[in-house]
Every structure is written in C-alpha cells, then in structure tokens.
Design a protein around this motif. Structure first.
Motif, PDB file in Angstrom:
ATOM      1  N   LEU A 181      -2.688   4.814   5.522  1.00  0.00           N
ATOM      2  CA  LEU A 181      -2.965   3.687   6.413  1.00  0.00           C
ATOM      3  C   LEU A 181      -3.935   4.096   7.510  1.00  0.00           C
ATOM      4  N   ARG A 182      -3.745   5.286   8.083  1.00  0.00           N
ATOM      5  CA  ARG A 182      -4.692   5.799   9.087  1.00  0.00           C
ATOM      6  C   ARG A 182      -6.104   5.837   8.522  1.00  0.00           C
ATOM      7  N   ALA A 216     -10.836  -9.216  13.052  1.00  0.00           N
ATOM      8  CA  ALA A 216      -9.947  -8.122  12.671  1.00  0.00           C
ATOM      9  C   ALA A 216      -9.519  -8.265  11.218  1.00  0.00           C
ATOM     10  N   ARG A 217      -9.160  -9.498  10.832  1.00  0.00           N
ATOM     11  CA  ARG A 217      -8.745  -9.730   9.444  1.00  0.00           C
ATOM     12  C   ARG A 217      -9.891  -9.445   8.473  1.00  0.00           C
ATOM     13  N   ALA A 218     -11.097  -9.829   8.841  1.00  0.00           N
ATOM     14  CA  ALA A 218     -12.253  -9.586   7.974  1.00  0.00           C
ATOM     15  C   ALA A 218     -12.486  -8.092   7.784  1.00  0.00           C
ATOM     16  N   GLY A 219     -12.288  -7.312   8.862  1.00  0.00           N
ATOM     17  CA  GLY A 219     -12.444  -5.863   8.753  1.00  0.00           C
ATOM     18  C   GLY A 219     -11.423  -5.242   7.820  1.00  0.00           C
ATOM     19  N   LEU A 220     -10.190  -5.717   7.875  1.00  0.00           N
ATOM     20  CA  LEU A 220      -9.145  -5.192   6.993  1.00  0.00           C
ATOM     21  C   LEU A 220      -9.393  -5.604   5.545  1.00  0.00           C
ATOM     22  N   ALA A 221      -9.863  -6.824   5.345  1.00  0.00           N
ATOM     23  CA  ALA A 221     -10.194  -7.258   3.984  1.00  0.00           C
ATOM     24  C   ALA A 221     -11.300  -6.383   3.409  1.00  0.00           C
ATOM     25  N   LEU A 249      -1.591 -10.107   9.353  1.00  0.00           N
ATOM     26  CA  LEU A 249      -1.913  -8.691   9.541  1.00  0.00           C
ATOM     27  C   LEU A 249      -0.896  -7.784   8.862  1.00  0.00           C
ATOM     28  N   ASP A 250       0.375  -8.155   8.877  1.00  0.00           N
ATOM     29  CA  ASP A 250       1.386  -7.336   8.214  1.00  0.00           C
ATOM     30  C   ASP A 250       1.173  -7.339   6.699  1.00  0.00           C
ATOM     31  N   GLN A 251       0.741  -8.463   6.146  1.00  0.00           N
ATOM     32  CA  GLN A 251       0.427  -8.516   4.714  1.00  0.00           C
ATOM     33  C   GLN A 251      -0.744  -7.586   4.392  1.00  0.00           C
ATOM     34  N   PHE A 252      -1.721  -7.532   5.293  1.00  0.00           N
ATOM     35  CA  PHE A 252      -2.840  -6.618   5.098  1.00  0.00           C
ATOM     36  C   PHE A 252      -2.354  -5.168   5.056  1.00  0.00           C
ATOM     37  N   LYS A 253      -1.406  -4.813   5.914  1.00  0.00           N
ATOM     38  CA  LYS A 253      -0.880  -3.451   5.915  1.00  0.00           C
ATOM     39  C   LYS A 253      -0.258  -3.125   4.560  1.00  0.00           C
ATOM     40  N   THR A 254       0.516  -4.059   4.021  1.00  0.00           N
ATOM     41  CA  THR A 254       1.132  -3.856   2.703  1.00  0.00           C
ATOM     42  C   THR A 254       0.066  -3.719   1.627  1.00  0.00           C
ATOM     43  N   TRP A 255      -0.937  -4.553   1.685  1.00  0.00           N
ATOM     44  CA  TRP A 255      -1.995  -4.515   0.678  1.00  0.00           C
ATOM     45  C   TRP A 255      -2.840  -3.250   0.780  1.00  0.00           C
ATOM     46  N   LEU A 256      -3.090  -2.773   1.997  1.00  0.00           N
ATOM     47  CA  LEU A 256      -3.870  -1.551   2.169  1.00  0.00           C
ATOM     48  C   LEU A 256      -3.206  -0.386   1.446  1.00  0.00           C
ATOM     49  N   LEU A 257      -1.889  -0.277   1.603  1.00  0.00           N
ATOM     50  CA  LEU A 257      -1.165   0.804   0.937  1.00  0.00           C
ATOM     51  C   LEU A 257      -1.147   0.592  -0.574  1.00  0.00           C
ATOM     52  N   ALA A 260      -4.272   1.740  -2.524  1.00  0.00           N
ATOM     53  CA  ALA A 260      -4.437   3.166  -2.757  1.00  0.00           C
ATOM     54  C   ALA A 260      -3.760   3.628  -4.034  1.00  0.00           C
ATOM     55  N   ARG A 261      -2.839   2.806  -4.574  1.00  0.00           N
ATOM     56  CA  ARG A 261      -2.066   3.257  -5.737  1.00  0.00           C
ATOM     57  C   ARG A 261      -2.250   2.380  -6.965  1.00  0.00           C
ATOM     58  N   VAL A 262      -2.610   1.129  -6.769  1.00  0.00           N
ATOM     59  CA  VAL A 262      -2.629   0.178  -7.879  1.00  0.00           C
ATOM     60  C   VAL A 262      -3.681   0.569  -8.913  1.00  0.00           C
ATOM     61  N   THR A 263      -3.382   0.336 -10.182  1.00  0.00           N
ATOM     62  CA  THR A 263      -4.355   0.553 -11.258  1.00  0.00           C
ATOM     63  C   THR A 263      -4.908  -0.771 -11.781  1.00  0.00           C
ATOM     64  N   ASP A 264      -4.231  -1.871 -11.478  1.00  0.00           N
ATOM     65  CA  ASP A 264      -4.699  -3.200 -11.882  1.00  0.00           C
ATOM     66  C   ASP A 264      -4.559  -4.133 -10.687  1.00  0.00           C
ATOM     67  N   PRO A 265      -5.653  -4.394  -9.954  1.00  0.00           N
ATOM     68  CA  PRO A 265      -5.571  -5.211  -8.740  1.00  0.00           C
ATOM     69  C   PRO A 265      -4.939  -6.578  -8.973  1.00  0.00           C
ATOM     70  N   THR A 266      -5.075  -7.115 -10.184  1.00  0.00           N
ATOM     71  CA  THR A 266      -4.523  -8.441 -10.464  1.00  0.00           C
ATOM     72  C   THR A 266      -3.025  -8.469 -10.292  1.00  0.00           C
ATOM     73  N   ARG A 267      -2.343  -7.374 -10.623  1.00  0.00           N
ATOM     74  CA  ARG A 267      -0.884  -7.336 -10.571  1.00  0.00           C
ATOM     75  C   ARG A 267      -0.358  -7.364  -9.137  1.00  0.00           C
ATOM     76  N   ILE A 268      -1.142  -6.882  -8.181  1.00  0.00           N
ATOM     77  CA  ILE A 268      -0.680  -6.805  -6.798  1.00  0.00           C
ATOM     78  C   ILE A 268      -1.190  -7.976  -5.964  1.00  0.00           C
ATOM     79  N   PHE A 269      -2.444  -8.348  -6.154  1.00  0.00           N
ATOM     80  CA  PHE A 269      -3.083  -9.288  -5.243  1.00  0.00           C
ATOM     81  C   PHE A 269      -3.165 -10.702  -5.776  1.00  0.00           C
ATOM     82  N   ASP A 270      -2.922 -10.901  -7.080  1.00  0.00           N
ATOM     83  CA  ASP A 270      -3.099 -12.242  -7.636  1.00  0.00           C
ATOM     84  C   ASP A 270      -1.783 -12.980  -7.697  1.00  0.00           C
TER      85      ASP A 270
END
Length: 270
Positions: A181-182, A216-221, A249-257, A260-270
C-alpha cells in the motif's frame, strides 16, 4: 526449486530447445527439473512478488520468468526485476534482482550454482528467502560475502527498488499489504493514505471539498491501472470504467492491494 545430477562438463542442451511451460532450467547445458511449488512456497512467493512489483521505481517484474545469459543456461527465479523485455522467447541476460524461495526439497547444490550463474551474468543481488527454520533472508551480491537479514530488519536494492523491503513482508501477508500500500500510494504521488485524505480536505477548503476528493480518487485510480500494466495485466473497458468511477477511498485501498496479487482483473474489479 530445481533438482539436478550436478554433472561436470558441458551438456548437450540449449535454451532455445526448451519451450514456455517446460518444467526445466538449464545449467551449462544440463537439464534441471523444477518441481511444482508447494502451498507455502507458492503463497509466500506471490506475497513477495506483490511487494516488489508495486515499488515506485520498478518497471517490470516476472514470476518464474526464463532468463538466458548464454545458450546453455536458462534460469527462472521465483521473482525477478528487470528492464521491460522486448520481443518473444527467453529474456536475454539476467535480472537486476532475483528472489528465490527455498523450502522443502530444495536442492542446495543447485541453488548455489544458480546464485553464482546469476551474479556472474550481471545480477546485482540475489535474495534467498528461507521458509524452513527461523525466518531469514540471505543476501548475495557480486564479490561480497553473503549477508543475513532477519525479522525486524529491511532489505535494500539501490538503483532497483526505491523503498526498503521489511523481511516480514516476504513472509507475512499483513506486512506485505502495508509495504504494498505504501508503494502504490507513492506511485500515485502520496506518502500514505492519510496524505490522500488530507489532500482531499485541503483541496476541499481551498477549492471545494468535492474537487479535492475527486483529484485524490483519480490519483488512486491511476495507481491501480499503472500497477496492472506493470504486471502485464490489461483490464477490460468495463473494469477500467468501474475503477475510475469509484468514489470510495476505502474501496480504493482494497483494490490497490488486490491489484498486486490478482491474475485476472475481471474477477476482482468487474
């Protein structure tokens, strides 16, 4: 994790005879069978890869990527940092930084051979993360004695990684999440999550609260999209739209982490 017979002399095989998916490395023309990773090895190496891939100065990270410094040698570190490869086939040369996770069944003789080949080929550092016994990381550099880093200490790779990596972050998901996250926030231009919130508050006071929060949200996206790109993952237009449309913003924190691990973005973000 390789298993070989440590034969002397040059062997008959070349890197260009192996194909993507073959479970072999090559050392001086001799094949080395690479067994599938066990659960701990697989999980810990993914944890370490997430921390390293998210570092603000890293442009490319590979997991089990094949590097060939010369025709009879093919090595695939668990995690490798290198310049973005061009073209297809095995990557010429060696990574700048290689990370090996050593667990049950590790062929120690081959591991030492592999370290030597990487360092002689030009790797600046090889980190060996020991999963058996006390938690520790061996640091190998060209022409220097091996150093040992233990829990409570941090690893550095000047010119490769911007930030130090706590030893715990190569073992523990919670420590890895904090370091990741840092790194991701720094990619977006922030020191930490509080800095994101403070920018929103400050912009809100000076130019209107919603404008500050939107920036701020645009920067995290953008940080999420950059990390996915570094990892060679291209989200669908629908996923990209959802990331940029998020207002939490809390959803962005979850998505940022997750990025770093997801292999298929569709499964996490869609």
């Amino acid at each position: 994790m390789g298993q070989s017979q440590h034969q002397s002399g040059s062997g008959p095989f070349r890197a260009d005879q192996l194909h993507d998916g073959d479970r072999y490395e090559l050392s001086n023309g001799h094949p080395i069978y690479c067994a599938p990773a066990g659960p701990e090895h697989a999980s810990r190496s993914l944890t370490g890869a997430a921390v390293i891939a998210s570092d603000p100065d890293v442009e490319w990270v590979g997991v089990d990527a094949g590097f060939s410094p010369e025709p009879g040698t093919l090595r695939a570190p668990d995690v490798a940092v290198a310049a973005p490869p061009s073209g297809r086939g095995w990557i010429p040369g060696v990574p700048l930084l290689a990370v090996e996770y050593a667990s049950v069944g590790q062929d120690e003789a081959d591991l030492q051979t592999k370290i030597g080949e990487l360092l002689r080929g030009g790797s600046r550092a090889v980190w060996v993360v020991r999963l058996l016994g006390p938690r520790r990381v061996e640091v190998h550099r060209p022409g220097e004695p091996m150093l040992l880093a233990t829990v409570g200490e941090s690893l550095t790779a000047p010119g490769i990684l911007r930030n130090p990596v706590p030893v715990e972050a190569l073992f523990e998901h919670a420590a890895a999440d904090r370091a990741t996250l840092r790194n991701l926030l720094q990619r977006a231009g922030y020191t930490d999550l509080e800095a994101v919130r403070e920018e929103g508050r400050e912009e809100g006071r000076e130019e209107g609260r919603e404008t500050g929060r939107e920036e701020a949200r645009a920067g995290l996206a953008d940080a999420i999209m950059t990390l996915l790109a570094v990892r060679g993952l291209e989200p669908s237009p629908a996923v990209s739209e959802r990331i940029h449309a998020c207002r939490d913003l809390d959803q962005f924190k979850t998505w940022l982490l997750a990025a770093a691990r997801v292999t298929d973005p569709t499964r996490i973000f869609d």
